[in-house]
Design a protein around this motif. Structure first.
Motif: not given
Lengths: 299, 271
Positions: A61, A79, A82, A136, A139-140, A150, A155, A158
């Motif tokens: 990232v 993060i 997650i 993924q 993250l976005s 994102p 960010i 990625i």
């Protein structure tokens, strides 16, 4: 006790008087155990090598250069929260430069740079590469128009590791193949041993009939067959283990002194391997005898 | 055992009692049809009739190798089809059996074959060592005790089989064509042996085709035809004086017109 001695005697008599089918069963078990004994460590080792490769997969990232310390810290926490994320490592521009420097052969190239062009980044390790998509997406996540956005304005991009996709599909296929080979081998050995035992008992089904006629109980008939199965399994596995011990001493051990590949063979130790092979062969053979007999005992 | 009382009318139940028994084989062939009969303790009885008439069905029924479609089979007053499967070996230990094809264990000596019948009951070794040579002397095989069955003549093998059937002194002995594979002289020897066994009080049931033997012995004769009892005569002959028509029926049956018969099992086993 005297009954046990009687059963032992019966099993011995059966082995001696039915030498041909007994030898066939012993040889079959020896060959099968040898096959399994050689292939299990090989499969196991290639499996763990595959796992090593898979564990190196990660997400990168990249952040904007102007990301503040606070933003970076809170993002790292998010993060880490997650699901399926194993670890998150922050790589500052200075650290990234160092890594680049190590990789480059011609280090003078870096001297041409006035400033550090590398952005700060996170290396995100996953618990399993199969969860790549879900991480993924976390993250976005896609916005209302369906375009991925994102989770933080810090960010920049990625990126999945260069060969992540390729490695993932190749190692996946290898894993499935290894599993298929192992399963097929297991089924084949079960059938092979089962059939050989069945043949040797089938030749004696009239005997079983006569025993029932004079009033022998099912277990009275069965025990000698089970003991016979244990002995046959033990002899077969013994022969196979003997061959493996010799082969290990004259082929594998000298090689492992020279070759790190074999030395690094990350697999079951020899002792537990042969122990489980011998016990497995004995149990399988005894079980095979007992179960095959069921049909003739009609219970 | 109260063998001495067996010849008077026993107060105990008959050793064998069939009440309205019907046996149907898978496929529909009727083995026995509504057969009722009693066999008293101590009797010597011949079961005669053409192939496929139900004689072997009768033997299998008593050993609970078969179960009747209807009716009850009583052995020593107990309905054997009501006992648990696991108790069947106990029933068989109380019934001695002799077959046309001897059914000896080929991997055992004469001694071990006879001893096996005692070993299944958990008889102590010392007792086995005493009884087996004794019974083998009785059947006239004292000298062949350590031979294997394939080293014996047919008559000798049948003697081993008789010794095994009788070694535990069962109250009932079933012989299915015991002389079927033997020459007439040897057959007489086997029948004499069965007769001696009967004199000790054991009930003996002999299934046979041997007309001469039946006529000579003059014992109770039960004749089966097509799964039914058509004659039950004490001190009878193999057949009554038959008309030409009856003779024709018997001959056609003996020539094996009825192919769907279960006696085929025995033929297959003998091969």
């Amino acid at each position: 006790m005297s009954r046990f001695a009687f059963f032992l005697g019966e099993a011995y008599r059966a082995l001696r008087r039915n030498a041909a089918p007994s030898i066939a069963a012993v040889v079959t078990i020896a060959v099968t155990v040898l096959l399994v004994g050689v292939l299990v460590p090989v499969l196991d080792a290639s499996g763990s090598k595959t796992n090593d490769v898979r564990n190196q997969l990660e997400l990168k990232v990249f952040l904007f250069n102007d990301a503040s310390k606070g933003e970076i810290n809170s993002l790292q926490n998010r993060i880490e929260g997650i699901q399926h994320v194993e670890s998150v490592e922050y790589v500052s521009p200075a650290q990234a430069l160092k890594i680049l420097e190590q990789r480059l052969e011609d280090k003078s190239l870096l001297n041409e740079l006035n400033s550090n062009p590398l952005p700060p980044a996170f290396n995100v390790k996953l618990d399993d590469p199969d969860n790549l998509e879900s991480v993924q997406a976390a993250l976005s996540p896609p916005d209302s128009t369906g375009k991925p956005q994102p989770i933080s304005s810090a960010i920049d991009d990625i990126v999945t590791g260069e060969q992540t996709q390729a490695i993932r599909s190749v190692t996946g296929a290898v894993k499935i193949m290894l599993l298929a080979i192992a399963v097929l081998l297991g089924i084949a050995s079960l059938f092979l041993i089962g059939n050989t035992i069945r043949l040797s008992i089938y030749a004696r089904r009239r005997e079983v009939e006569v025993m029932q006629l004079v009033g022998a109980t099912n277990w009275f008939i069965r025990w000698p067959f089970v003991i016979e199965g244990i002995v046959v399994g033990m002899l077969g596995a013994g022969i196979a283990v003997g061959i493996m011990v010799v082969a290990k001493a004259i082929i594998v051990d000298p090689l492992s002194d020279d070759l790190t590949l074999i030395d690094n063979f990350n697999t079951i130790a020899f002792g537990p391997l042969i122990a489980s092979l011998v016990i497995g062969a004995m149990a399988l053979s005894a079980l095979g005898s007992g179960v095959t007999l069921r049909r003739f005992l009609r219970i | 055992m109260e063998e001495s009382h067996a010849h008077t009318r026993p107060s105990r139940p008959p050793i064998v009692e069939l009440n309205d028994v019907t046996v149907v084989y898978p496929g529909g062939h009727v083995g026995l049809e509504r057969v009722s009969m009693k066999i008293d303790r101590g009797e010597f009885i011949f079961l005669v009739g053409p192939t496929g008439c139900g004689k072997s069905t009768f033997i299998k029924l008593l050993l609970r190798d078969l179960e009747p479609a209807s009716g009850s089979v009583m052995v020593a007053g107990k309905d054997i089809n009501e006992m648990e499967r696991s108790k069947v070996p106990m029933l068989r230990r109380r019934i001695g059996t002799v077959f046309q094809d001897f059914k000896l264990l080929p991997n055992r000596t004469v001694y071990d074959n006879v001893a096996y019948a005692l070993q299944v009951t958990g008889t102590p070794r010392a007792e086995i060592k005493r009884q087996v040579p004794e019974i083998l002397r009785m059947v006239g095989l004292g000298a062949k005790i350590h031979n294997y069955p394939d080293e014996l003549s047919g008559g000798e093998q049948q003697r081993v089989s008789v010794a095994r059937a009788f070694v535990s002194h069962p109250p009932l002995l079933l012989a299915d064509e015991p002389t079927g594979n033997l020459d007439p002289e040897t057959s007489i020897g086997i029948m004499q042996l069965l007769y001696r066994i009967n004199r000790t009080g054991t009930t003996v049931v002999v299934v046979t085709h041997d007309r001469e033997m039946v006529d000579k012995m003059r014992r109770r004769v039960v004749q089966l035809y097509d799964g039914r009892v058509i004659r039950d005569q004490s001190a009878g002959l193999y057949t009554t004086d038959e008309s030409t028509e009856e003779f024709g029926v018997r001959v056609s049956n003996e020539l094996g017109v009825d192919f769907g018969d279960h006696d085929g099992d025995d033929i297959g086993a003998a091969l």
